[in-house]
Design a protein around this motif. Sequence first.
Motif: not given
Length: 251
Positions: A227-243, A188-195
């Motif tokens: 990032i931590a959520w996408l690595l976790s089992d809570q995101a087990s059905y999430v793949s190919g996402a642009y978050l 998956n991808t995480v796309s941050p705004g200005a940080t």
Amino acid sequence: MKGDAGRAVAIVTGGSRGIGAAASRLLAQRGWAVAVNYVAADDAAHALVAGIVASGGRATAIKADVTDVGAVVELFARCDAELGRLCGLVNCAGLVGMRGRYVDVPDAVVRRVFDVNLFGAMACIREAIPRMSLQSGGQGGAIVNVSSGLSTSGAPNVEIHYAVSKAALNCLTLGLSQELAGEGIRVNTVSPGATRTEMPGAAVLEAAAAEIPIGRVAEPEEIGEAIAWLLSDQASYVSGAYLRVGGGKPG
């Protein structure tokens, strides 16, 4: 798998500062053993690891330039030896190079940006796949590529070279998420705004805040949470996402 605090191991590239450091801390708090990768910030990396260990977590600092394939191989080998078999990878190492019109950016700078932002991530993924893959005895895993909202805007007159490198990273996520699904690996991808990190600078952040619907820039921990959520089992059905994590600003 991820819920077992004794077996979840992740590498965070560019993990000593900014978003990478925030992600490293959050993962450690949630039971992950974390290899904090860095290339120059020795003091920051070792201080981060010391803090994690002092809080009861497991972490190690590993210096390696992701643009050096040999160094990447050694990074993963050291993680194996010091922490155990990998099941998480965060490609957070990133470089802007310089700001300005594309024609004014030296070719050497453009190449270095691509080497870090894209080819470095690809090298790390090549090492991660056989360690995670169900087909090679792994237990599955997850990869998070840290992109940018500029990857969808093109960043004209500012950072086109950087935007293109991140757009390519988005495409890498899309392709690998499908190619690796049968091997138990989510991408998956995480796309941050200005940080609020060292990279943009105070003046750039102040100008960016005025254009964000929420009215402020992000804190590194807010991107780290995604990032931590996408690595976790809570995101087990999430793949190919642009978050997109941008405070309401598209990107």
